[in-house]
Enzyme design. Structure first.
Site, PDB file in Angstrom:
ATOM      1  N   ASN A 198      11.855  10.696  12.676  1.00 57.50           N
ATOM      2  CA  ASN A 198      11.188  10.494  11.579  1.00 57.50           C
ATOM      3  C   ASN A 198      10.591  12.009  10.885  1.00 57.50           C
ATOM      4  OD1 ASN A 198       9.002   9.904   9.659  1.00 57.50           O
ATOM      5  ND2 ASN A 198       7.333   9.419  11.331  1.00 57.50           N
TER       6      ASN A 198
ATOM      7  N   LYS B  23       8.983  12.588   8.460  1.00 63.29           N
ATOM      8  CA  LYS B  23       7.621  12.615   7.651  1.00 63.29           C
ATOM      9  C   LYS B  23       7.777  13.239   6.406  1.00 63.29           C
ATOM     10  CE  LYS B  23       5.532  12.434  11.819  1.00 63.29           C
ATOM     11  NZ  LYS B  23       4.298  12.385  12.750  1.00 63.29           N
TER      12      LYS B  23
ATOM     13  N   HIS C 153       2.689   2.943  10.578  1.00 61.52           N
ATOM     14  CA  HIS C 153       2.770   4.176  11.327  1.00 61.52           C
ATOM     15  C   HIS C 153       1.363   4.715  11.312  1.00 61.52           C
ATOM     16  CE1 HIS C 153       2.982   8.563  12.192  1.00 61.52           C
ATOM     17  NE2 HIS C 153       4.431   8.372  12.970  1.00 61.52           N
TER      18      HIS C 153
ATOM     19  N   GLU D 151      -0.373   7.357  10.671  1.00 61.46           N
ATOM     20  CA  GLU D 151      -0.616   8.224   9.516  1.00 61.46           C
ATOM     21  C   GLU D 151      -0.927   7.207   8.407  1.00 61.46           C
ATOM     22  OE1 GLU D 151       2.535  11.010   9.643  1.00 61.46           O
ATOM     23  OE2 GLU D 151       1.682  11.933  11.686  1.00 61.46           O
TER      24      GLU D 151
ATOM     25  N   GLU E 275       2.923   4.648  19.987  1.00 62.43           N
ATOM     26  CA  GLU E 275       2.684   5.913  19.595  1.00 62.43           C
ATOM     27  C   GLU E 275       1.134   6.068  19.760  1.00 62.43           C
ATOM     28  OE1 GLU E 275       5.932   7.710  16.902  1.00 62.43           O
ATOM     29  OE2 GLU E 275       4.541   6.709  15.803  1.00 62.43           O
TER      30      GLU E 275
ATOM     31  N   GLY F 254       2.082  14.733  17.073  1.00 59.57           N
ATOM     32  CA  GLY F 254       1.959  16.163  16.479  1.00 59.57           C
ATOM     33  C   GLY F 254       0.973  17.075  17.064  1.00 59.57           C
TER      34      GLY F 254
ATOM     35  N   SER G 168       5.004  13.591  20.428  1.00 61.26           N
ATOM     36  CA  SER G 168       5.375  14.877  20.992  1.00 61.26           C
ATOM     37  C   SER G 168       6.571  14.761  21.859  1.00 61.26           C
ATOM     38  CB  SER G 168       4.246  15.367  21.528  1.00 61.26           C
ATOM     39  OG  SER G 168       3.179  15.779  20.749  1.00 61.26           O
TER      40      SER G 168
ATOM     41  N   GLY H 196       9.130  12.874  15.671  1.00 59.14           N
ATOM     42  CA  GLY H 196       8.647  13.302  14.548  1.00 59.14           C
ATOM     43  C   GLY H 196       9.103  14.563  14.496  1.00 59.14           C
TER      44      GLY H 196
HETATM   45  P1  PGA Z   1       5.600  13.623  16.674  1.00 58.46           P
HETATM   46  O1  PGA Z   1       5.559  12.592  15.825  1.00 58.46           O
HETATM   47  O2  PGA Z   1       6.980  13.683  17.387  1.00 58.46           O
HETATM   48  O3  PGA Z   1       5.704  14.697  15.854  1.00 58.46           O
HETATM   49  O4  PGA Z   1       4.557  13.766  17.616  1.00 58.46           O
HETATM   50  C1  PGA Z   1       5.692  11.284  16.349  1.00 58.46           C
HETATM   51  C2  PGA Z   1       5.690  10.117  15.028  1.00 58.46           C
HETATM   52  O5  PGA Z   1       4.605  10.261  14.307  1.00 58.46           O
HETATM   53  O6  PGA Z   1       6.437   9.461  14.914  1.00 58.46           O
END
Ligand code: PGA
Length: 258
Positions: free
Chosen positions: A12, A14, A99, A101, A171, A177, A217, A238
């Site tokens: 992803n 983003k 998601h 976010e 998640e 992140g 992460s 991500g």
């Molecule tokens: P990240 O994001 O790997 O940067 O933690 C994962 C995601 O939001 O799908």
């Protein structure tokens, strides 16, 4: 123990990567993943880079495309939205739904998540439904109640056949992140809980076939251990997916041992 479910690794991006940056990325990523088999790979660029990625990948079976979001409506006066037919037209096969976010920053409710899920299924886009608890919720021991609520909100009332098309991504919001990863044991426990709940909704045999991804992460350093847990069927990556070499290492960690 054998793991009959084929692993899936999704990147992803983003709100990163322009249309012109996607070509050099794909050149490296395709080279690095050329010899990797028995794993499904999905790249999820921002909308504006999808057409370019689609043109470069052509009909290649190996790397599929996904979208980060989608309107629940098919067309009409919805300024700024992107519909399922528009995505299908660019050969997109997967779509992220719910998601954290989107839920947290853009106010997406379980009800909206559910409508998007239904639209995706009706449009032959395979939804990757994201669920996960916040740090406060985990500290209060509520993570399972939160997961159950999000799964119920999105899936209850769908037929078992429809549910079988859904990929769930666990998640934990506190791991996204942040560089904090759920331990393999914490992730496994949550995945097993999700699989059991899918079993209640759609039957055990279907739940045993469902793919449940871990996200939060994931890096080349922790991917293998996470994905060797019995109920972790892949990763939603991500930040670490933005480096084509590192992301290819994560994909390699998902391939079966020789
Ligand atoms: P990240 O994001 O790997 O940067 O933690 C994962 C995601 O939001 O799908």
């Amino acid at each position: 123990m054998s793991f009959p479910r084929k692993k899936l690794v999704a990147g992803n991006f983003k709100m990163n990567m322009t249309s012109s940056e996607v070509a050099p990325y794909l050149e490296v990523f395709r080279q690095e993943t050329e010899k990797l088999n028995d794993v499904d790979i999905v790249l999820i660029p921002p909308f504006t880079a999808i057409a370019k990625a689609s043109e470069i990948l052509g009909g290649a079976q190996k790397i599929r495309l996904g979208a980060q979001n989608m309107s629940p409506e098919a067309k009409g006066a919805y300024t700024g939205e992107i519909s399922a037919p528009m995505l299908r037209d660019l050969f997109v096969r997967y779509v992220l739904v719910g998601h954290s976010e989107r839920r947290r920053l853009f106010g997406e409710t379980d009800e909206l998540v559910r409508r998007k899920l239904v639209t995706a299924l009706a449009s032959e886009l395979r939804p990757i439904l994201c669920v996960g608890e916040t740090l406060e919720e985990r500290q209060a021991g509520q993570e399972k109640a939160i997961l159950e609520g999000q799964l119920r909100g999105a899936l209850e009332g769908l037929t078992p056949d429809q549910i079988s098309e859904v990929i769930v991504a666990y998640e934990p919001v506190w791991a996204i992140g942040t560089g904090l990863t759920a331990t393999p044991e914490q992730a496994q426990e949550a995945h097993l809980f999700i699989r059991d709940y899918l079993g209640k909704l759609a039957g055990t045999s279907l739940a045993n076939k469902a793919r449940i991804l871990y996200g939060g992460s994931v890096t080349p350093a922790n991917a293998k251990e996470l994905m060797s847990q019995p109920d972790i069927d892949g990763a939603l990556v991500g930040g670490a997916s933005l480096d084509p070499r590192g992301f290819a290492e994560i994909v390699a960690a998902a391939t079966p041992e020789e």
